[in-house]
Design an enzyme around this catalytic site. Structure first.
Site, short mmCIF file in Angstrom:
data_model
loop_
_atom_site.label_atom_id
_atom_site.label_comp_id
_atom_site.label_asym_id
_atom_site.label_seq_id
_atom_site.Cartn_x
_atom_site.Cartn_y
_atom_site.Cartn_z
CG ASP A 1 -4.91 -6.29 0.14
OD1 ASP A 1 -4.52 -5.59 -0.81
OD2 ASP A 1 -4.50 -6.15 1.31
CG ASP B 1 6.07 -6.38 0.33
OD1 ASP B 1 5.76 -5.21 0.05
OD2 ASP B 1 5.51 -7.37 -0.14
#
Length: 247
Positions: free
Chosen positions: A130, A8
């Site tokens: 998500d 990330d």
């Protein structure tokens, strides 16, 4: 099943967030290329990269870091998400050497983009769903829609999507285990390969995902981040478990 290490990116650094909160970031490395090399050396078969700044900005912000990784390891399959909202961005990443681009927010707000992208870049499009309490979140998880993840996934059943990355926001970065029930519900709802994300914290979580599958429904992959960075999960052993798994 493959175990996929996550990188990330926030401000050019490798970080992990808790429940998607940009203010709650732990920096693990300031060298994304070296981090990718490390996971490649640990037997990774694919790399999951997220441009966190890009997810909020709506366009690539850490593209240079992604490009550098792809150039350094041209044979290393990479999937990238975060801020991918148009065909031009997809084309840029694919030309840079990325294998798959992940459409998240735009898949909710502009489903036609997914279908166009699958036609234009066949075999290179992944949808990122998500969810919080089964509802899809967008804009870097800052907004929760009224769209059910399973219903949205069904819209892409015949588009040619390569996979769906399903992330349970409540579990992400919290080391609490996978939301097995909702992940398997999604896998049974569509014929698209499902990649589980959020909460993969130990070898037992990998084993649970393997056990949950059957002849008709198996989880294709599992993304892990904080657990491998904090040595709670050995990536090499996890992949070996998958490779040698038999029902």
């Amino acid at each position: 099943m493959i175990v996929i290490p996550a990188i990330d990116l926030k401000d050019g650094q490798c970080v992990r967030l808790r429940q998607g909160e940009m203010e709650d970031a732990t920096v693990f490395s300031d060298d994304p290329v070296a981090t990718a090399e490390h996971w490649l050396g640990q037997g990774a078969k694919r790399l999951h990269i997220v441009d966190l700044n890009g997810a909020f900005a709506g366009n690539p912000v850490n593209g240079d870091a992604v490009n550098a990784i792809a150039r350094q390891f041209p044979q290393f399959p990479i999937q990238i998400g975060g801020g991918i909202r148009d065909l031009k961005t997809i084309e840029w990443y694919l030309e840079a050497g990325v294998s798959w681009t992940i459409i998240g927010t735009a898949a909710v707000k502009n489903p036609k983009l997914v279908k166009e992208a699958c036609r234009e870049f066949e075999g290179h499009i992944i949808v990122g769903l998500d969810a919080k309490d089964g509802l899809v979140a967008t804009e870097g998880w800052a907004e929760v829609s009224d769209v059910q993840a399973t219903e949205l996934a069904k819209q892409f059943q015949d588009c040619g999507v390569s996979a769906i990355v399903y992330t349970d926001i409540a579990r992400d970065g919290m080391m609490q285990g996978v939301n097995l029930e909702s992940t398997m519900d999604l896998a049974r709802a569509v014929q698209i390969p499902i990649i589980a994300s959020g909460g993969v914290s130990c070898i037992e979580d990998i084993e649970q995902l393997l056990k949950a599958g059957d002849d008709k429904t198996e989880i294709f992959g599992a993304i892990t981040g904080r657990a491998i960075y904090e040595d709670k999960l050995d990536l090499r052993k996890a992949q070996e478990l998958c490779d040698n798994w038999t029902k």
